[in-house]
Design an enzyme around this catalytic site. Structure first.
Site, mmCIF file in Angstrom:
data_model
loop_
_atom_site.group_PDB
_atom_site.id
_atom_site.type_symbol
_atom_site.label_atom_id
_atom_site.label_comp_id
_atom_site.label_asym_id
_atom_site.label_seq_id
_atom_site.Cartn_x
_atom_site.Cartn_y
_atom_site.Cartn_z
ATOM 1 N N ASP A 40 34.059 33.812 -3.926
ATOM 2 C CA ASP A 40 32.638 33.697 -4.286
ATOM 3 C C ASP A 40 31.937 32.570 -3.552
ATOM 4 O OD1 ASP A 40 32.338 35.709 -6.051
ATOM 5 O OD2 ASP A 40 32.878 34.526 -7.814
ATOM 6 N N LYS A 49 26.689 35.398 -3.054
ATOM 7 C CA LYS A 49 26.105 34.505 -4.048
ATOM 8 C C LYS A 49 26.092 35.129 -5.427
ATOM 9 C CE LYS A 49 22.565 31.934 -3.110
ATOM 10 N NZ LYS A 49 21.693 30.983 -2.425
ATOM 11 N N MET A 65 23.255 27.686 -15.441
ATOM 12 C CA MET A 65 21.931 28.294 -15.331
ATOM 13 C C MET A 65 21.422 28.384 -13.910
ATOM 14 S SD MET A 65 19.931 24.874 -16.044
ATOM 15 C CE MET A 65 20.548 23.497 -15.111
HETATM 16 N N1 SAH Z 1 32.998 30.666 -13.925
HETATM 17 C C1 SAH Z 1 32.207 29.501 -13.631
HETATM 18 C C2 SAH Z 1 30.737 29.691 -13.916
HETATM 19 C C3 SAH Z 1 30.088 30.731 -13.066
HETATM 20 S S1 SAH Z 1 28.355 30.855 -13.349
HETATM 21 C C4 SAH Z 1 32.781 28.307 -14.367
HETATM 22 O O1 SAH Z 1 33.649 28.450 -15.214
HETATM 23 O O2 SAH Z 1 32.381 27.200 -14.042
HETATM 24 C C5 SAH Z 1 27.731 29.808 -12.086
HETATM 25 C C6 SAH Z 1 27.056 28.605 -12.704
HETATM 26 O O3 SAH Z 1 28.026 27.618 -12.990
HETATM 27 C C7 SAH Z 1 26.089 27.905 -11.773
HETATM 28 O O4 SAH Z 1 24.832 28.510 -11.803
HETATM 29 C C8 SAH Z 1 26.049 26.525 -12.363
HETATM 30 O O5 SAH Z 1 25.227 26.455 -13.465
HETATM 31 C C9 SAH Z 1 27.464 26.350 -12.842
HETATM 32 N N2 SAH Z 1 28.267 25.594 -11.876
HETATM 33 C C10 SAH Z 1 29.342 26.016 -11.226
HETATM 34 N N3 SAH Z 1 29.840 25.053 -10.434
HETATM 35 C C11 SAH Z 1 29.047 23.972 -10.608
HETATM 36 C C12 SAH Z 1 29.031 22.645 -10.100
HETATM 37 N N4 SAH Z 1 29.937 22.233 -9.227
HETATM 38 N N5 SAH Z 1 28.067 21.809 -10.504
HETATM 39 C C13 SAH Z 1 27.147 22.198 -11.383
HETATM 40 N N6 SAH Z 1 27.107 23.434 -11.906
HETATM 41 C C14 SAH Z 1 28.052 24.303 -11.535
#
Ligand code: SAH
Length: 504
Positions: free
Chosen positions: A36, A58, A173
């Site tokens: 991803d 994305k 978000m």
């Molecule tokens: N499966 C992932 C979430 C996927 S949804 C998990 O468990 O983390 C994607 C969202 O995750 C982004 O829009 C953001 O809000 C958050 N996210 C993922 N990586 C991030 C990071 N390094 N810093 C801040 N937000 C993050």
């Protein structure tokens, strides 16, 4: 690893070291890796060079059709008997559509395994110094998403319950949804003065945290131009950050640093910088290769009478010398009876690692330093052999001659310009570097040539160089470059320390 199996692997939130042991082991073994947008590119370097890497884009444009195409791809590769890793940001089962992918595999009767990951919902606040629960402040937390399925009618989130029943609310978000989320929480009874934090690029060196209250956070995040990926944390625990922001307090936190060393040696340097919180880019500006006249070299070694002193001018020297000896059907016993001099502590360590004793290391790690450190009486009338790079300076050879030595300078390897150096320079320098580290004069020369031929001579003059020592520095200055930091002692550790000190 079972073939024909799909592994749904959590990559962690950003810091590539936050992947699990199981995840990393599977990555190494995979035939196909489907990854991803938010997966750290660094993780992919651990894959086998034969693995097929498939980027599936994305999160934001993951339409239903696109998701189905991914599901089909996983099934197809597994049926072709491949070991497939589906690498997903954070944890695969937290807003990652991992459940949908697992269901589709189950339906197709494909073997699969789920490898949990550190979710950004907990890992990102942790790197910002925010525990999602804390005795006395929070005994529950909820994780919600701000970008709900746009096809959904109304909201699936029960704002009325969520706003007041949970101590900490973590929201993954689309940054654009921030006003809506804050408004919903306030409308449903959460105090407008509740402390919050928005964390952008959490766990990565470019992590940024904006703090405020539920009422002010939208404006503050906007003013700071927060970009995705970001999460919102709402609740009293965010206040703990003042004391607990361990990651952002690291000595090189937020600094962007370029490492130009040869790739085989760049890693430990990059590691040291990253441990101190720096964002490191690597652009190897030199590569080592054998000298052109290997035949002559062999003769020189077999023909030259055994010297009294042998000097090594770099840590690489001993390895190349061993190779040369091997080609001449000899080995390091050739050195028996010789005094050994090393130009610096790292060179000495490399020699001693091979079981040889080093007789002399100067206080100042340079050719001049060697000359200063060895008195004339030690050298007068002696035979000296200097084993060095083809481009090595003549200072030591001349100085030894001046002290009554019979000197032979023997290049045993040479520095080459890596082919990849010229490509991608402009994109790399688009975001400015706090430091461009240079660890030898050849590094500087190669970088200068690459930039000049790319029409970027001006850029060279704007860079902030961090140099390993005086010789490298004068090479920077010779092309009009600016040295902002110089290591003393001239070692990698010295260079790291010098940058830290410079920042203070
Ligand atoms: N499966 C992932 C979430 C996927 S949804 C998990 O468990 O983390 C994607 C969202 O995750 C982004 O829009 C953001 O809000 C958050 N996210 C993922 N990586 C991030 C990071 N390094 N810093 C801040 N937000 C993050």
């Amino acid at each position: 690893m079972r073939r024909g199996t799909v592994y749904l692997v959590g990559a962690g939130p950003g810091d590539p070291k936050l992947i699990t042991v199981r995840g990393q082991e599977l990555l190494r073994a995979a035939d196909v890796v489907v990854y991803d947008h938010l997966v750290s590119p660094r993780l992919l370097t651990a894959c086998s060079p034969h693995a097929k890497l498939v980027y599936v884009g994305k999160e934001a444009d993951r339409h239903a059709a696109r998701q189905q195409a991914i599901n089909r791809l996983l099934v197809r590769e597994a049926r072709a008997d491949k070991t497939v890793v589906r690498l997903k940001g954070g944890d695969p089962f937290v807003f990652g559509r991992g459940g949908e992918e697992a269901l589709s595999l189950a339906r197709a009767k494909i073997a699969y395994e789920v490898v949990p990951g550190v979710t950004s919902a907990i890992g990102v606040p942790a790197y910002a110094g925010i525990p999602v629960t804390h005795r006395g402040l929070s005994s529950s937390f909820a994780v919600i998403t701000g970008h709900e399925d746009p096809t959904k009618e109304g909201s699936a989130i029960k704002w009325a319950h969520l706003a007041t029943s949970c101590d900490t609310v973590v929201c993954l978000m689309g940054v654009g949804r921030l006003p809506m989320i804050a408004a919903q929480l306030i409308r449903h009874g959460r105090r407008g003065s509740t402390p919050c934090a928005v964390i952008e690029w959490g766990t990565a060196p470019r992590q940024r945290t904006v703090t405020g209250t539920l009422r002010t956070i939208t404006g503050l995040a906007k003013r700071a131009t927060v970009q995705p990926p970001a999460i919102l944390v709402v609740g009293d625990v965010t206040r703990l950050r003042r004391q607990l922001k361990w990651f952002e307090r690291r000595l090189l936190f937020g600094k962007r640093i370029l490492v130009t060393r040869a790739s085989d040696k760049a890693d430990t340097f990059a590691d040291q910088l990253e441990t101190l919180g720096a964002e490191v880019e690597q652009l190897p500006a030199i590569e080592l290769g054998p000298v052109r006249q290997n035949g002559l070299l062999r003769e020189a070694i077999t023909g030259f009478p055994r010297p009294d002193w042998v000097f090594f001018t770099s840590p690489e020297g001993i390895g190349w010398f061993a190779r040369v000896l091997r080609a001449a059907r000899q080995d390091l016993r050739w050195l028996s009876g010789c005094h050994i001099g090393a130009i610096g502590s790292k060179t000495a360590a490399a020699i001693e690692e091979r079981g040889l004793h080093v007789d002399f290391v100067p206080k100042q790690f340079s050719q001049e330093g060697v000359l200063e450190g060895l008195p004339r009486r030690v050298l007068n009338g002696k035979r000296a052999l200097i084993l060095c790079a083809e481009e090595s300076r003549d200072v030591l050879a001349q100085g030894l001659r001046g002290r009554g030595c019979e000197v032979k300078k023997l290049p045993i390897y040479r520095t080459l310009v890596p082919r990849a150096l010229a490509t991608g320079l402009t994109t790399l320098f688009k975001r400015p570097f706090d430091y461009v580290t240079v660890t030898s004069a050849s590094c500087v020369e190669h970088l200068w040539t690459a930039l000049r031929t790319g029409g970027e001579a001006d850029l060279f003059r704007r860079l902030r160089f961090a140099s390993i020592g005086p010789v490298t520095s004068s090479s920077v200055r010779a092309h009009g470059g600016r040295v902002v930091v110089e290591a003393n002692p001239s070692t990698i550790e010295g260079l790291v320390h010098a940058m830290v000190k410079h920042l203070r």
